[in-house]
Design a protein around this motif. Structure first.
Motif, PDB file in Angstrom:
ATOM      1  N   SER A 116       0.841  -1.189   0.000  1.00  0.00           N
ATOM      2  CA  SER A 116       0.000   0.000   0.000  1.00  0.00           C
ATOM      3  C   SER A 116       0.890   1.258   0.000  1.00  0.00           C
ATOM      4  O   SER A 116       1.897   1.300   0.697  1.00  0.00           O
ATOM      5  CB  SER A 116      -0.880  -0.047   1.256  1.00  0.00           C
ATOM      6  OG  SER A 116      -1.973   0.820   1.124  1.00  0.00           O
ATOM      7  N   ALA A 117       0.524   2.258  -0.805  1.00  0.00           N
ATOM      8  CA  ALA A 117       1.454   3.380  -1.020  1.00  0.00           C
ATOM      9  C   ALA A 117       0.733   4.704  -1.270  1.00  0.00           C
ATOM     10  O   ALA A 117       0.873   5.312  -2.328  1.00  0.00           O
ATOM     11  CB  ALA A 117       2.398   3.062  -2.174  1.00  0.00           C
ATOM     12  N   ALA A 159      -3.957   1.318  -1.369  1.00  0.00           N
ATOM     13  CA  ALA A 159      -3.982   0.081  -2.150  1.00  0.00           C
ATOM     14  C   ALA A 159      -4.214   0.393  -3.628  1.00  0.00           C
ATOM     15  O   ALA A 159      -3.568  -0.171  -4.513  1.00  0.00           O
ATOM     16  CB  ALA A 159      -5.074  -0.852  -1.619  1.00  0.00           C
ATOM     17  N   LEU A 160      -5.118   1.328  -3.861  1.00  0.00           N
ATOM     18  CA  LEU A 160      -5.443   1.734  -5.228  1.00  0.00           C
ATOM     19  C   LEU A 160      -4.228   2.394  -5.901  1.00  0.00           C
ATOM     20  O   LEU A 160      -3.895   2.088  -7.051  1.00  0.00           O
ATOM     21  CB  LEU A 160      -6.622   2.719  -5.182  1.00  0.00           C
ATOM     22  CG  LEU A 160      -7.335   3.037  -6.464  1.00  0.00           C
ATOM     23  CD1 LEU A 160      -7.953   1.778  -7.054  1.00  0.00           C
ATOM     24  CD2 LEU A 160      -8.431   4.068  -6.201  1.00  0.00           C
ATOM     25  N   ALA A 205      -1.132   2.014  -5.154  1.00  0.00           N
ATOM     26  CA  ALA A 205      -0.055   1.032  -5.342  1.00  0.00           C
ATOM     27  C   ALA A 205      -0.202   0.315  -6.683  1.00  0.00           C
ATOM     28  O   ALA A 205       0.789  -0.099  -7.280  1.00  0.00           O
ATOM     29  CB  ALA A 205      -0.069   0.020  -4.197  1.00  0.00           C
ATOM     30  N   SER A 206      -1.444   0.193  -7.156  1.00  0.00           N
ATOM     31  CA  SER A 206      -1.646  -0.531  -8.411  1.00  0.00           C
ATOM     32  C   SER A 206      -1.115   0.248  -9.615  1.00  0.00           C
ATOM     33  O   SER A 206      -1.037  -0.286 -10.715  1.00  0.00           O
ATOM     34  CB  SER A 206      -3.126  -0.893  -8.594  1.00  0.00           C
ATOM     35  OG  SER A 206      -3.895   0.279  -8.703  1.00  0.00           O
TER      36      SER A 206
END
Lengths: 183, 280
Positions: free
Chosen positions: A75-76, A129-130, A132-133
């Protein structure tokens, strides 16, 4: 309308970005937060080179989670930018062209952004999380001992942000909040 | 006297650390959906949609909802007829945190000392609040607390003369100052009364409630509603980018206080309102 940009963030690109623009960033950005900024300041004080080319670069205020096996990164999402305010004008003077985070910047930072021409992008706090994608690779390039606070070179693709403060000093936090404020 | 082995506690805390960080509780998901339905700002709607999508991505991938997987704050209600055997209770809770943060690939955010600031490498120690209660069960709540919202939290010692009006003004001023930093839409925990530290603890504990469940006291419930309404007039909106949905709920907890005082603590939570609990 989303503006797609590829780093490095040149002077011309900076001038073409305005508060409220939805932007998708692709290319290299650098992840750095509190402890890394303190170390960078110490390097500058000692007259030493920074761990990456600061001119035309974008710093993302992030300390990601570790990557699960098979994933590129954990997660970022963005951290609070204001904690980096005291370090930022000096980096802007060296050519830092963009920062990504969440929350207000100090008047001193905004004045330096106008003087040295830079943009502040907001990413959605809590959407780690979003976000990070959109990361294609993560590499620690300095201060590995800081763990989550080490400096990372991140290659991102269509990383979604919004221009919060532009190089003219227009500030979306102020203008949008005013629209919805009821006395 | 009932016996509970520490191993059972370690396992429970590990699982709670994972679920609290990786899954948005259904009540929170629903509150965000309701927020989306009433948000007027286009940017605000987009932010809420992305936060809902974020929860789906996190759950599918077994990822943390947010990279700030927080300081592990634990509430432990210990039944007085329970005997914890096989080791030290606090050590067991810390071991559960250690294992959960490792197995879940959660970020280690604790530094050893506020001034030395060396990362402890395993997200311990947890901050543990114990309460001894009647019975022979243990209730454990893991509430990971990110510091975007924690740093914007505040406490004031008002005077009795300041009254309800003073309380309202202070809560609003804290939310206003926090802006985008606390990752709105927020849940606002308020502790009223007690001593200084009791007020802070009440505010934190109020964040363990399901979103929007009102205080049992009708007057306090009305104050929660009024404050929520006022907060949502501030215009801060989702991610602080303007809008009607600045907070999802206000949760107030109260405690009797001193004739000379009116302590007020405001503990902000981001939209995720992370907490998971178990009764052993």
């Amino acid at each position: 309308m989303v503006k797609k940009i590829v780093t490095p963030l040149t002077k011309e690109m900076v001038e073409d970005l305005h508060a409220g623009d939805l932007v998708e960033i692709s290319g290299v950005i650098y992840g750095a937060r509190d402890a890394a900024h303190k170390r960078m300041q110490a390097l500058m004080d000692a007259g030493q080179a920074l761990p990456f080319e600061i001119a035309a670069s974008i710093i993302y205020y992030v300390g990601p989670c570790p990557a699960r096996p098979g994933e590129l990164i954990g997660s970022a999402g963005p951290t609070t930018s204001g904690r980096m305010d005291s370090y930022t004008p000096r980096l802007l003077q060296l050519g830092l062209a963009g920062t990504i985070g969440k929350g207000k910047r100090s008047p001193t930072v905004i004045a330096a952004m106008r003087q040295y021409r830079a943009v502040y992008f907001g990413a959605i706090g809590g959407a780690g999380a979003l976000l990070a994608s959109c990361v294609r690779s993560e590499k620690i390039i300095a201060f590995a001992d800081l763990g989550p606070e080490a400096i990372r070179e991140l290659v991102v693709e269509n990383f979604p942000v919004i221009v919060v403060i532009d190089a003219q000093g227009n500030n979306l936090y102020e203008s949008e909040v005013k629209k919805y404020r009821q006395e | 006297m009932r016996e509970i082995q520490v191993n059972e506690i370690i396992d429970a805390v590990e699982k709670l650390s994972l679920s609290a960080n990786q899954r948005l509780n259904p009540d929170v998901y629903q509150a965000l959906q309701a927020g989306l339905a009433r948000e007027e700002s286009q940017i605000g709607k987009d932010v809420l949609q992305k936060l809902l999508l974020n929860a789906q991505v996190a759950q599918e991938k077994g990822m943390a909802l947010c990279q700030d997987t927080g300081m592990a704050v634990i509430f432990c209600e210990l039944g007085q007829n329970v005997h914890v055997s096989g080791g030290d209770l606090s050590a067991a809770i810390n071991e559960g945190v250690r294992r959960g943060y490792r197995s879940g690939y959660l970020r280690n955010s604790m530094v050893n000392d506020p001034l030395e600031r060396v990362n402890t490498g395993d997200n311990t120690p947890a901050v543990i609040h114990y309460e001894v209660v009647p019975g022979e069960k243990i209730k454990i709540t893991v509430a990971p607390k990110g510091f975007g919202s924690e740093n914007s939290s505040a406490l004031v010692m008002l005077t009795p003369a300041d009254g309800e009006e003073g309380v309202k003004q202070f809560v609003l001023s804290v939310v206003e100052k926090a802006g985008a930093n606390s990752c709105p839409p927020l849940v606002v925990g308020v502790g009223l009364g007690g001593s200084m530290e009791k007020a802070a603890l009440l505010a934190k504990h109020a964040l363990c409630r399901s979103v929007g469940v009102p205080n049992e006291n009708e007057k306090i419930a009305a104050l929660e509603k009024e404050l929520l309404n006022s907060i949502n007039k501030l215009g801060i909106g989702p991610a602080g980018l303007g809008g009607r949905v600045t907070a999802l709920a206000v949760h107030i907890e109260t405690f009797p206080t001193h004739i000379a005082g009116l302590p007020v603590a405001v503990n902000l939570s981001c939209h995720a309102l992370r907490h998971a609990e178990i009764i052993l």
